[in-house]
Design an enzyme around this catalytic site. Structure first.
Site, short mmCIF file in Angstrom:
data_model
loop_
_atom_site.label_atom_id
_atom_site.label_comp_id
_atom_site.label_asym_id
_atom_site.label_seq_id
_atom_site.Cartn_x
_atom_site.Cartn_y
_atom_site.Cartn_z
N ASP A 83 -13.61 7.82 -10.84
CA ASP A 83 -12.34 7.40 -10.27
C ASP A 83 -11.63 8.54 -9.55
O ASP A 83 -11.75 9.71 -9.96
CB ASP A 83 -11.46 6.87 -11.42
CG ASP A 83 -10.20 6.18 -10.93
OD1 ASP A 83 -10.27 5.48 -9.91
OD2 ASP A 83 -9.16 6.33 -11.59
N ASN A 231 -7.24 -1.43 -12.38
CA ASN A 231 -7.34 -0.19 -13.14
C ASN A 231 -6.28 -0.15 -14.23
O ASN A 231 -5.10 -0.37 -13.97
CB ASN A 231 -7.15 1.01 -12.21
CG ASN A 231 -8.33 1.24 -11.29
OD1 ASN A 231 -9.17 0.37 -11.12
ND2 ASN A 231 -8.38 2.41 -10.69
#
Length: 280
Positions: A83, A231
């Site tokens: 990420d 997320n």
């Protein structure tokens, strides 16, 4: 069991009636079994995302081996995603180690440079069957030491989003539509019309960062408007730390450390299950 890329795991999720996939930040290896426990209980595929800080702390290869082992033993289709990485060499390290999805974060750059760098990552990923996430616009708040002040928030435009996707061929696009990284108290206000227009213009799965701060009704609506990846990190971290503070304070020095961590992991599993329920 081999790891799945994002496109593959999204298809599995949709076959199980999920509109979006939750992508959950792993902050330490002790959390990992809780992630799989939650996925099993909800019959959901699992997407685990790793910051570069966590990857460097634990080791890229250890993460791949641990996640792959649990995915196989627990029979959970799993994607391992790097990420918010702006370092192409670190992305290559993750690819070589066996990560199945990566994010190049060029949101702090001008559009031309962001497109150029993201395209490089896509070209690296395609032959390896690794999916790539890009980001356009500036999402406020802070995550893993990176911060964007409120006055620097820049919402994603439809025109730029279409151009970005057309020229980079990313698999999914993180957009700035009103959420904030790290937001835990208070609720974000998603710009739903902007989100719908970006989805129609780009035709790719969109990613919602800052998922912790989104109200349940807003989240349910967003996953019908083009958000296919959500997320979530802050809420799990807060719950885990809070539980550990309590158990460590009450524990004895000769207690097994696992006794301190079990309540924290149970809390993390509960957060995952609550979030996953919103993605149907």
């Amino acid at each position: 069991m081999s790891l799945y890329n994002f496109n593959e795991i999204l298809k599995i999720g949709q076959e199980r009636n999920f509109k979006a996939i939750g992508s959950f930040n792993l902050h330490c290896i002790e959390m990992l079994p809780a992630f799989f426990k939650a996925a099993q209980k909800t019959n959901s595929p699992l997407m685990i995302q790793i910051s570069t800080g966590t990857a460097e702390y634990l080791g890229y290869r250890l993460l791949v081996d641990a996640v792959r082992s649990l995915a196989e033993s627990e029979n959970v289709p799993t994607c391992l995603h790097l990420d918010h990485c702006s370092d192409i060499s670190a992305i290559e390290t993750a690819m070589n180690a066996g990560f199945s999805s990566v994010m190049y974060d060029g949101s702090h750059l001008g559009l031309e440079e962001n497109i150029g760098n993201t395209r490089i990552v896509v070209e690296m990923a395609r032959p390896r069957n690794i999916t790539v996430e890009g980001e356009l616009g500036a999402i406020g708040g802070s995550e893993d030491g990176k911060a964007v002040a409120a006055e620097d928030i820049c919402f994603t435009t439809v025109e730029d989003a279409k151009r970005f996707v057309d020229e980079t061929q990313v698999d999914m696009l993180a957009v700035s539509v009103g959420t904030v990284h790290g937001l835990y108290t208070g609720k974000a206000q998603i710009q739903h019309q902007r989100l719908k227009e970006i989805s129609v213009a780009t035709g790719v799965p969109l990613v919602l960062h800052g998922g912790t701060g989104v109200g349940d009704d807003d989240m349910r609506l967003a996953v019908t408007e083009g958000i296919n990846k959500v997320n979530v990190g802050t809420e799990m971290n807060v719950q885990w730390v809070d539980q550990c503070k309590n158990t460590f304070e009450k524990g004895k020095v000769n207690d097994s450390v696992r006794k301190f961590l079990i309540p924290a992991n149970n809390a993390v599993a509960n957060v995952l299950m609550e979030k996953i329920a919103l993605f149907k």
